[in-house]
Write a protein that holds these residues in place. Structure first.
Motif, PDB file in Angstrom:
ATOM      1  N   ASN A  51       3.528 135.141   9.605  1.00 56.31           N
ATOM      2  CA  ASN A  51       3.868 133.992  10.429  1.00 56.31           C
ATOM      3  C   ASN A  51       2.682 133.672  11.318  1.00 56.31           C
ATOM      4  N   THR A  52       1.930 132.642  10.945  1.00 65.95           N
ATOM      5  CA  THR A  52       0.711 132.339  11.697  1.00 65.95           C
ATOM      6  C   THR A  52       1.011 131.739  13.062  1.00 65.95           C
ATOM      7  N   ALA A  53       2.293 131.485  13.354  1.00 62.50           N
ATOM      8  CA  ALA A  53       2.662 131.034  14.690  1.00 62.50           C
ATOM      9  C   ALA A  53       2.759 132.199  15.664  1.00 62.50           C
ATOM     10  N   ASP A  54       2.738 133.419  15.156  1.00 62.70           N
ATOM     11  CA  ASP A  54       2.827 134.607  15.998  1.00 62.70           C
ATOM     12  C   ASP A  54       1.520 134.772  16.765  1.00 62.70           C
ATOM     13  N   LYS A  55       1.543 134.506  18.055  1.00 60.22           N
ATOM     14  CA  LYS A  55       0.323 134.544  18.853  1.00 60.22           C
ATOM     15  C   LYS A  55       0.022 135.933  19.393  1.00 60.22           C
ATOM     16  N   ARG A  56       0.941 136.850  19.223  1.00 57.77           N
ATOM     17  CA  ARG A  56       0.714 138.174  19.805  1.00 57.77           C
ATOM     18  C   ARG A  56      -0.191 139.032  18.916  1.00 57.77           C
ATOM     19  N   ARG A  57       0.110 139.103  17.630  1.00 58.63           N
ATOM     20  CA  ARG A  57      -0.636 140.007  16.751  1.00 58.63           C
ATOM     21  C   ARG A  57      -2.047 139.500  16.469  1.00 58.63           C
ATOM     22  N   PHE A  58      -2.193 138.209  16.187  1.00 54.83           N
ATOM     23  CA  PHE A  58      -3.503 137.670  15.803  1.00 54.83           C
ATOM     24  C   PHE A  58      -3.925 136.471  16.658  1.00 54.83           C
ATOM     25  N   GLY A  59      -3.434 136.448  17.892  1.00 52.27           N
ATOM     26  CA  GLY A  59      -3.813 135.373  18.799  1.00 52.27           C
ATOM     27  C   GLY A  59      -5.312 135.340  19.062  1.00 52.27           C
ATOM     28  N   GLY A  60      -5.940 136.510  19.103  1.00 50.25           N
ATOM     29  CA  GLY A  60      -7.381 136.555  19.336  1.00 50.25           C
ATOM     30  C   GLY A  60      -8.167 135.910  18.205  1.00 50.25           C
ATOM     31  N   ILE A  61      -7.622 135.953  17.000  1.00 44.64           N
ATOM     32  CA  ILE A  61      -8.291 135.332  15.859  1.00 44.64           C
ATOM     33  C   ILE A  61      -8.154 133.811  15.918  1.00 44.64           C
ATOM     34  N   SER A  62      -6.964 133.322  16.248  1.00 42.65           N
ATOM     35  CA  SER A  62      -6.778 131.869  16.325  1.00 42.65           C
ATOM     36  C   SER A  62      -7.565 131.273  17.479  1.00 42.65           C
ATOM     37  N   ARG A  63      -7.697 132.008  18.591  1.00 43.23           N
ATOM     38  CA  ARG A  63      -8.484 131.486  19.710  1.00 43.23           C
ATOM     39  C   ARG A  63      -9.966 131.407  19.363  1.00 43.23           C
ATOM     40  N   LEU A  64     -10.419 132.324  18.513  1.00 43.35           N
ATOM     41  CA  LEU A  64     -11.830 132.346  18.138  1.00 43.35           C
ATOM     42  C   LEU A  64     -12.145 131.352  17.018  1.00 43.35           C
ATOM     43  N   PHE A  65     -11.293 131.301  16.004  1.00 42.27           N
ATOM     44  CA  PHE A  65     -11.569 130.492  14.820  1.00 42.27           C
ATOM     45  C   PHE A  65     -10.658 129.274  14.686  1.00 42.27           C
ATOM     46  N   GLY A  66      -9.693 129.143  15.577  1.00 46.54           N
ATOM     47  CA  GLY A  66      -8.757 128.037  15.493  1.00 46.54           C
ATOM     48  C   GLY A  66      -7.596 128.352  14.574  1.00 46.54           C
ATOM     49  N   GLN A  67      -6.518 127.574  14.710  1.00 44.62           N
ATOM     50  CA  GLN A  67      -5.338 127.806  13.886  1.00 44.62           C
ATOM     51  C   GLN A  67      -5.647 127.616  12.411  1.00 44.62           C
ATOM     52  N   GLU A  68      -6.477 126.615  12.081  1.00 45.06           N
ATOM     53  CA  GLU A  68      -6.829 126.398  10.669  1.00 45.06           C
ATOM     54  C   GLU A  68      -7.648 127.564  10.129  1.00 45.06           C
ATOM     55  N   GLY A  69      -8.514 128.122  10.973  1.00 41.84           N
ATOM     56  CA  GLY A  69      -9.281 129.285  10.554  1.00 41.84           C
ATOM     57  C   GLY A  69      -8.397 130.485  10.298  1.00 41.84           C
ATOM     58  N   LEU A  70      -7.434 130.693  11.175  1.00 43.44           N
ATOM     59  CA  LEU A  70      -6.483 131.784  10.996  1.00 43.44           C
ATOM     60  C   LEU A  70      -5.713 131.623   9.696  1.00 43.44           C
ATOM     61  N   GLU A  71      -5.256 130.412   9.429  1.00 39.85           N
ATOM     62  CA  GLU A  71      -4.504 130.176   8.206  1.00 39.85           C
ATOM     63  C   GLU A  71      -5.385 130.356   6.963  1.00 39.85           C
ATOM     64  N   CYS A  72      -6.655 129.950   7.072  1.00 47.32           N
ATOM     65  CA  CYS A  72      -7.594 130.168   5.965  1.00 47.32           C
ATOM     66  C   CYS A  72      -7.742 131.649   5.657  1.00 47.32           C
ATOM     67  N   LEU A  73      -7.929 132.458   6.682  1.00 45.00           N
ATOM     68  CA  LEU A  73      -8.079 133.904   6.492  1.00 45.00           C
ATOM     69  C   LEU A  73      -6.802 134.500   5.913  1.00 45.00           C
ATOM     70  N   ASN A  74      -5.665 134.014   6.384  1.00 47.67           N
ATOM     71  CA  ASN A  74      -4.393 134.509   5.880  1.00 47.67           C
ATOM     72  C   ASN A  74      -4.198 134.200   4.402  1.00 47.67           C
ATOM     73  N   ARG A  75      -4.765 133.093   3.926  1.00 46.41           N
ATOM     74  CA  ARG A  75      -4.650 132.726   2.507  1.00 46.41           C
ATOM     75  C   ARG A  75      -5.662 133.449   1.625  1.00 46.41           C
ATOM     76  N   SER A  76      -6.627 134.107   2.226  1.00 47.54           N
ATOM     77  CA  SER A  76      -7.745 134.671   1.475  1.00 47.54           C
ATOM     78  C   SER A  76      -7.419 136.025   0.857  1.00 47.54           C
ATOM     79  N   HIS A  77      -8.090 136.289  -0.253  1.00 52.20           N
ATOM     80  CA  HIS A  77      -7.949 137.563  -0.964  1.00 52.20           C
ATOM     81  C   HIS A  77      -9.334 138.194  -1.088  1.00 52.20           C
ATOM     82  N   VAL A  78      -9.493 139.370  -0.508  1.00 53.35           N
ATOM     83  CA  VAL A  78     -10.761 140.087  -0.536  1.00 53.35           C
ATOM     84  C   VAL A  78     -10.541 141.444  -1.196  1.00 53.35           C
ATOM     85  N   THR A  79     -11.457 141.821  -2.072  1.00 51.68           N
ATOM     86  CA  THR A  79     -11.400 143.123  -2.736  1.00 51.68           C
ATOM     87  C   THR A  79     -12.529 144.008  -2.227  1.00 51.68           C
TER      88      THR A  79
END
Length: 250
Positions: free
Chosen positions: A2-30
């Motif tokens: 839930n990218t609306a959850d500001k507690r767990r990853f709020g620091g990421i959205s403040r740094l990269f923005g909500q769109e950045g957070l959602e981009c990272l959440n959609r990403s797959h890294v091996t």
């Protein structure tokens, strides 16, 4: 997640923005190889809200790993590294998809083991497996990163980032580059000219290797250096994912 959850990853959205957070959440890294560098790479990606992380390694946690590897804790010796690490990453982000793969990558199992994803990060120690993986990784991912040799080095300030073709002072990268050119057709360097980039990012150190100081075989390893390698790899990965998203939007 839930990218609306500001507690767990709020620091990421403040740094990269909500769109950045959602981009990272959609990403797959091996991450291939979860030892002294790779385990910390995976940790950094999980804490940066990457939504799907595949970790690949056939090794078990050993007591001798304790000075540098994230899964190496009392009570976990003898367990598979990827399973210990997967539980930890899932605890960091319960909504993430964490895929542990218990195997060593080789030319025979490459196709079935390496998933199609956004980024592949090579943290293997074996030169032959490392070279094969880096050479073929773009069959599965749009961006490839690799780690040079961190053993026998103590000065974290000398850790740097460059294209494989332009790395200097790292014997592991140099050996891999030679094999990539000889066996896989990567561009050769020309006297007096800068080599054509391979399109593969490398984290490395040009610090001379410190020989064993206690008479035992092999190089010593300092977590201050291995984790610095890991953080530079994680940085390059996250920056690529966000740049790729920006390119799509523009």
């Amino acid at each position: 997640m839930n990218t609306a959850d500001k507690r767990r990853f709020g620091g990421i959205s403040r740094l990269f923005g909500q769109e950045g957070l959602e981009c990272l959440n959609r990403s797959h890294v091996t991450v291939v190889g979860v030892g002294g560098v790779g385990s910390w790479v995976a940790e950094a990606l999980a804490r940066t809200a990457v939504g799907h992380i595949t970790i690949i390694d056939g090794d078990t946690v050993e007591e001798s790993n304790t000075n540098r590897q994230l899964p190496a804790l009392q009570g976990h010796y003898g367990e598979k590294k990827v399973q210990v690490l997967a539980r930890r990453l899932q605890a960091i982000n319960p909504q993430a998809e964490i895929t542990p793969v218990e195997t060593f990558v080789n030319a025979t199992n490459f196709d079935e083991t390496i998933p199609c994803c956004d980024v592949i990060i090579d943290c293997i120690d074996s030169l032959s497996a490392k070279t094969m993986l880096v050479a073929r990784a773009k069959e599965k991912a749009s961006y490839v990163l690799t780690s040079g040799g961190a053993g026998g080095k103590v000065d974290a300030s000398r850790v740097a980032f460059s294209d494989i073709a332009h790395v200097k002072g790292d014997s592991l990268i140099a050996a891999m580059r030679t094999r990539l050119r000889k066996d896989y057709g990567f561009p050769k360097g020309k006297d007096g000219e800068k080599s054509k980039p391979f399109g593969i990012g490398a984290v490395y150190s040009d610090e001379p290797v410190c020989p064993s100081q206690d008479g035992e075989a092999g190089f010593g390893v300092f977590m201050g250096v291995t984790t610095t390698f890991a953080m530079r790899l994680a940085q390059a990965c996250v920056q690529y994912l966000l740049r790729a998203q920006n390119r799509k939007e523009n």
